[in-house]
Scaffold this motif. Structure first.
Motif, mmCIF file in Angstrom:
data_model
loop_
_atom_site.group_PDB
_atom_site.id
_atom_site.type_symbol
_atom_site.label_atom_id
_atom_site.label_comp_id
_atom_site.label_asym_id
_atom_site.label_seq_id
_atom_site.Cartn_x
_atom_site.Cartn_y
_atom_site.Cartn_z
ATOM 1 N N PRO A 85 0.816 -1.221 0.000
ATOM 2 C CA PRO A 85 0.000 0.000 0.000
ATOM 3 C C PRO A 85 0.847 1.267 0.000
ATOM 4 N N LYS A 86 0.225 2.337 -0.497
ATOM 5 C CA LYS A 86 0.902 3.639 -0.435
ATOM 6 C C LYS A 86 0.721 4.231 0.963
ATOM 7 N N LEU A 87 -0.410 3.922 1.554
ATOM 8 C CA LEU A 87 -0.685 4.412 2.914
ATOM 9 C C LEU A 87 -1.032 3.206 3.782
ATOM 10 N N LEU A 88 -0.319 3.098 4.893
ATOM 11 C CA LEU A 88 -0.573 1.981 5.815
ATOM 12 C C LEU A 88 -0.942 2.545 7.179
ATOM 13 N N LEU A 89 -2.131 2.200 7.621
ATOM 14 C CA LEU A 89 -2.589 2.654 8.937
ATOM 15 C C LEU A 89 -2.549 1.457 9.874
ATOM 16 N N LEU A 90 -2.003 1.648 11.061
ATOM 17 C CA LEU A 90 -1.878 0.526 11.988
ATOM 18 C C LEU A 90 -2.407 0.929 13.360
ATOM 19 N N ASP A 91 -3.321 0.128 13.874
ATOM 20 C CA ASP A 91 -3.874 0.424 15.197
ATOM 21 C C ASP A 91 -3.188 -0.473 16.230
ATOM 22 N N GLU A 92 -2.369 0.121 17.051
ATOM 23 C CA GLU A 92 -1.624 -0.590 18.100
ATOM 24 C C GLU A 92 -0.918 -1.832 17.548
ATOM 25 N N PRO A 93 -0.047 -1.700 16.563
ATOM 26 C CA PRO A 93 0.561 -2.899 15.967
ATOM 27 C C PRO A 93 1.563 -3.581 16.888
ATOM 28 N N LEU A 94 2.063 -2.840 17.881
ATOM 29 C CA LEU A 94 3.130 -3.404 18.717
ATOM 30 C C LEU A 94 2.580 -4.101 19.963
#
Lengths: 347, 431, 293
Positions: free
Chosen positions: C147-156
């Motif tokens: 993706p050109k834009l990657l959104l991550l919600d609490e990935p860690l």
């Protein structure tokens, strides 16, 4: 669930109130049909007598005319709302109708039914109570009986269990049980706690069911004196007063609830999934219903009592032994559920 | 298409659904086995009853023989002749009875039916009648029973098991027995299909297919509600993929609908195949009574009345009935599934959804006025197809064609409502 | 073309204003961390960006298209929490689905599986996955379409050190390749290791800050002769405080060499020396007024 129950009771009560005039109209229609039957025969007999006088026919005509007059009087009593006259006249009509049949008259109501009605009417006259339409009464005990017949049966119980069942299965599906099983209580004890909780919920529901069915008519309609002595016909030909019926219904309901919650606890803890437990419960109660329909309504079969009304009316001799069956089966089911969950994990 | 395939894959991989399908199927087969056992028990009971009659004849012959001997001893020729006649009569009766028992046991219906037809021709003639507890069996019922027997005879079909072995009545809506007569009538007209097809036919008035459809919806109609809970948010995964909401909705709807259709088909097949527990699958030529209805009264609907002497009927083969049942069942399935799907958008608990759906179907069927264009009129598929509802309502328009139309049109409207509901829900799927 | 263009975005729940007229434009690759305390609205913000929740007002454009157009997800991925996964499906089933809807060749699954390092368990059902495995799967699903834009919600969240390192590496590589990444987190130590570009969400406003200006370097020194070292630190005007075993020294204008010289000069026996960099945490403390009661 409670809201649905109250809605059902309220709707049914309003329907019964609205049906009171219909009941009277139907009674008139019913006896008018018989009057027409007798009147037609009388007319034919009269014509035949004019052609060929016969003693036998004359006798039949005499009884037929008397019967026609009595039926006419009965219809008038119903129209006037004179219930004591109505009961007495109905007795007279049937006594004459039995005689009429003996002189080869045709009256399309069986002697057995007429005998039973005569005995019921005599009993009602003794008690000073008018006859009620059992399926459409607004008198408290008879309305309770109607609700019992409508709700406490295999269908009603299946609905109740499918709704309550999610209390157990949801805990497994939502993984809450993983946390619960880490509490310092044995698993079997948790099963027992769930059973008790469901039973209490069921008992609250039952008490609302009975109280609402009693209070709604009692507070809104004038109750008749001695209405709890109202005689209800049993399958064995005897009568049971409405008060005793309600007592037995209450006691049986608790027993049936205990049995049903036992089934639910066992199935819920074994299946652990709403879909599976619902299907199993449906299958169990459908099987029970089928067993009763195929003549397995025996004392030891707990499904005999699942239809509380039929258990009281058709198997008067099973009370109170039937309760021991229900309690015993419930205890066995609960024990199996507790034993089965002792060493089983949650994943 | 890709979304649709994924939805199907999800369905196929849910072990709980498979387990539920298996349990349903197994329960159905066990209950069917009970049914066929009961039918067999009743059939054997009928044989035992006739054997008791046979034993009674033998006792009477023995009594007559004793009296004959006494008469011969006393040289009482008159009594002797009478007793000899009695012995001859009962000996013949025994021969007849034994033949009857043998025929019934071997399912050789020809003679039994011929005798029964002769009886019913008499009952339904102008001079004849038949009464139970003083209440007459209506002409319509007598005529229908007679025609049914003629059909059996003509097509070589076995009648189903009833609690009586002679004068086999067919129950009709024209009967209005009361009290003990009603109890007796119910008992003698209760029918226990002893083949898969007759079992299915006999269960149809008990809303068998409707129950199957509801179970199907319960198992397969939760593809949206099951993915939009607090701890299961699968729907949100789909919403951040390059898939249109319409494609997503249709994939979920159609996959569940197809699965329900296959599930109901499977259960119906199982019911029919379960005839192997009994007397086989049976014949598609079995007669199904169809009411032709009464003429509406020209002076107004309040004067409408069923006229047992004039109203007409006919029989159709069970195969034709089955075809119509399956088609109308599919229509009802479409309507019910759409309704369930719509309700499931708002109700997360599937137990409540199924009870509400069932409640709406039952409530609509009992409360709403019966009409040709009311889909709830066709919830009772059996009575809608055999003309019972049309006859009672004096509305000949109620039937297969209008039923299919009503179910399809209203089902589509409910589907559209579900589609709109899904779009509304999808605006805030993360709520 | 801006990768992310937010214009006057607002959202309220009852009387609580979660987003208050946020305007933001990001038009270059890199990693941005969305930071704020629990319940401040980080997930809501990401849900609104991806059209999973509606905004009260304002507009969002992702890679040049309205976020209401489902086609934006060809170039935008959103790694959500693991409740979006289907327990009864395998990791492979999930990847196959995402691969199919993006109309990508199946070999892409193998590539991404190897890249994320989840070969061992792709055929297992997700119900049997650990928290870390689920995060890996979610990441694989999110990057399969590059993706050109990657959104991550609490990935860690819930990652063991090995997984956390891997995750950081992957995010760094993606950013280097030109992906714009926005990740929400409340693990400030991890954030500091991933990026210096922070989006603080406070009182419905988004404060975009670069942590270079807030970065502070401390040295924890354990010594035997505390008084002599203390007097020298004071004399050389070091900003320090005493600890149980020695001192915590802030490197301000002085460099690390000056500190080493000082220790050498004191002749004290240095038992231990540890470096600590603080950036976002300090700024976070200032912004959200963290204090001990």
């Amino acid at each position: 669930m409670l809201a649905g129950t109250l809605l059902l009771i309220g709707t049914l009560f309003i329907r019964n109130v609205m049906q009171q005039d219909v009941v009277r109209a139907e009674k008139i229609e019913w006896f008018s049909g018989y009057m027409q039957e007798v009147a037609t025969q009388n007319r034919t007999d009269r014509q035949m007598l004019q052609e060929t006088p016969l003693e036998e026919l004359e006798q039949k005509l005499d009884v037929g005319v008397a019967l026609q007059n009595q039926l006419n009087g009965l219809i008038l009593s119903i129209e006037n709302g004179a219930w004591e006259d109505e009961l007495q006249q109905e007795i007279d009509v049937y006594l004459t109708a039995i005689d009429y049949k003996e002189v080869k008259g045709n009256y399309s109501f069986s002697n057995g039914d007429m005998d039973e009605t005569i005995r019921l009417n005599e009993q009602l006259l003794l008690l000073g109570l008018p006859k009620e339409d059992i399926g459409r009464s607004v008198q408290p005990p008879l309305f309770i009986k109607q609700i019992v017949s409508l709700v406490l049966n295999p269908f009603g119980l299946t609905v109740l269990l499918v709704l309550l069942g999610t209390v157990i299965t949801r805990e497994f599906e939502d993984r809450n049980m993983q946390m619960v099983y880490t509490f310092p209580i044995p698993k079997w004890k948790y099963v027992f706690v769930k059973f008790t909780g469901l039973l209490l919920t069921g008992l609250i529901w039952l008490s609302v069911l009975f109280s609402a069915s009693y209070l709604l008519p009692a507070l809104t309609v004038e109750s008749k004196e001695l209405i709890f002595d109202y005689p209800l016909s049993l399958a064995n030909g005897s009568f049971l007063d409405a008060g005793t019926y309600i007592n037995e219904a209450c006691i049986y309901s608790v027993g049936v609830l205990l049995f049903a919650i036992g089934v639910l606890t066992l199935v819920g803890f074994m299946a652990r999934q709403t879909i599976i437990s619902s299907v199993v419960i449906l299958a169990v109660f459908a099987g029970g219903w089928m067993s009763i329909r195929n003549g397995m309504d025996l004392l030891w079969n707990p499904f005999t009592y699942v239809n509380v009304n039929e258990a009281i009316i058709n198997h008067a001799d099973y009370f109170p032994t039937g309760l021991i069956v229900l309690f015993g089966v419930a205890a066995v089911l609960l024990a199996i559920a507790m034993w089965g969950s002792r060493k089983r994990g949650v994943s | 298409m890709r979304q649709f395939l994924f939805e199907n894959k999800k369905m196929m991989k849910k072990k709980s659904v498979w387990a539920a399908v298996f349990i349903t199927l197994l329960s159905l087969l066990v209950l069917s086995y009970f049914h066929f056992s009961a039918a067999d028990r009743i059939r054997n009971g009928n044989i035992v009853k006739q054997e008791n009659v046979l034993a009674q004849y033998k006792i009477w012959i023995e009594d007559a023989e004793t009296e004959l001997q006494i008469a011969e001893k006393n040289s009482d020729a008159e009594t002797g002749d009478a007793m000899a006649a009695v012995i001859e009569k009962y000996t013949q009766s025994i021969v007849n009875q034994e033949k009857w028992i043998s025929d019934y046991t071997q399912r050789e219906w020809k003679t039994i039916l011929e005798e029964d037809i002769a009886d019913f021709e008499l009952y339904s003639s102008e001079d004849g009648s038949m009464a139970i507890e003083g209440q007459r069996v209506k002409s319509f019922t007598l005529r229908a029973a007679l025609e049914e027997k003629r059909w059996f005879l003509k097509n070589g079909i076995d009648p189903v098991v009833q609690n009586t072995s002679y004068n086999l009545f067919v129950p009709t809506i024209y009967e209005d027995f009361t009290g003990r007569a009603l109890d007796y009538w119910k008992q003698v007209t209760a029918r226990y299909g002893d083949t898969g097809l007759t079992y299915f036919y006999g269960m149809m008035p008990n809303f068998l297919m409707q129950i199957f459809i509801l179970i199907g919806c319960f198992l397969f109609g939760n593809s949206i509600s099951g993915e939009s809970g607090k701890k299961k948010k699968g729907l949100q995964l789909h919403f951040v993929q390059p898939v249109s909401k319409t494609a997503l909705f249709l994939s979920k709807y159609v996959s569940g609908l197809t699965a329900t259709l296959i599930f109901v088909g499977l259960l119906v097949s199982a019911i029919i195949m379960s005839g192997e527990f009994g007397n086989g699958i049976g014949s598609l030529e079995y007669p199904v009574l169809v009411y032709e209805g009464a003429e509406p009264n020209p002076y107004g609907s309040e004067f409408n009345a069923l006229i047992p002497e004039n109203d007409q009927f006919h029989f159709i083969p069970l195969g034709e009935y089955l075809k119509d049942v399956l088609m109308m069942g599919s229509g009802l399935l479409f309507f019910t599934y759409s309704l369930y799907f719509l309700l499931a958008l708002g109700i997360r608990n599937q137990s409540i959804t199924i009870l509400v759906t069932g409640g709406i179907l039952f409530g609509g069927m009992t409360i709403l006025p019966v009409s040709a264009y009311n889909p709830f009129t066709y919830v009772d598929i059996h009575r809608a197809l055999n003309g019972e509802i049309a006859t009672i309502a004096f509305n000949p328009a109620i039937g297969f064609q209008h039923g299919m139309l009503a179910l399809f049109v209203v089902g589509t409207a409910v589907l559209l409502a579900a589609f709109i509901g899904f779009h509304v829900k999808s605006r805030n799927v993360a709520a | 073309m801006a990768v992310l263009a937010i214009n006057n975005l607002s959202k309220s729940f009852k009387n609580h204003r979660v987003l208050d007229g946020i305007t933001l434009t990001i038009d270059s690759p890199g990693i941005w961390a969305l930071v704020g305390p629990n319940g401040v609205g980080k997930t809501t913000f990401l849900n609104i960006l991806t059209n999973l929740s509606p905004a009260d007002s304002g507009s969002v454009k992702l890679v040049g298209k309205s976020n209401k157009d489902y086609k934006v997800f060809k170039d935008v991925s959103f790694l959500q929490d693991n409740t979006v996964l289907f327990d009864y499906l395998t990791g492979y089933d999930h990847l196959k689905y995402v691969c199919d809807v993006h109309k990508l060749p199946s070999k892409r699954i193998q590539e991404v599986v190897q890249y994320v390092g989840m070969e061992r368990y792709t055929k297992k059902t997700v119900g049997d996955y650990s928290l870390g495995m689920k995060q890996h799967l979610l990441l694989a699903m999110a990057i399969i379409n590059e993706p050109k834009l990657l959104l991550l919600d609490e990935p860690l969240n819930g990652l063991d050190p090995t997984s956390a390192i891997l995750m950081r590496k992957i995010l760094g590589q993606l950013a280097d390749k030109g992906t714009t990444i926005i990740l929400s987190s409340h693990n400030l130590a991890e954030v500091d290791r991933v990026t210096k570009q922070i989006l603080f969400l406070k009182d419905g406003k988004l404060l975009e800050e670069h942590m270079d200006s807030y970065e502070k370097v401390y040295y924890h020194i354990a010594v035997q002769d505390k008084p002599s070292v203390a007097s020298l630190l004071t004399a050389k005007a070091f900003d320090f405080m005493e600890t149980d075993k020695g001192f915590k020294v802030l490197l301000g204008s002085q460099d690390f060499q000056s500190l080493l010289d000082l220790l050498h000069q004191s002749g004290a026996y240095v038992k231990d020396l540890q470096k600590e960099i603080t950036g976002s945490e300090k700024r976070y403390e200032e912004l959200f007024e963290v204090g001990m009661v």
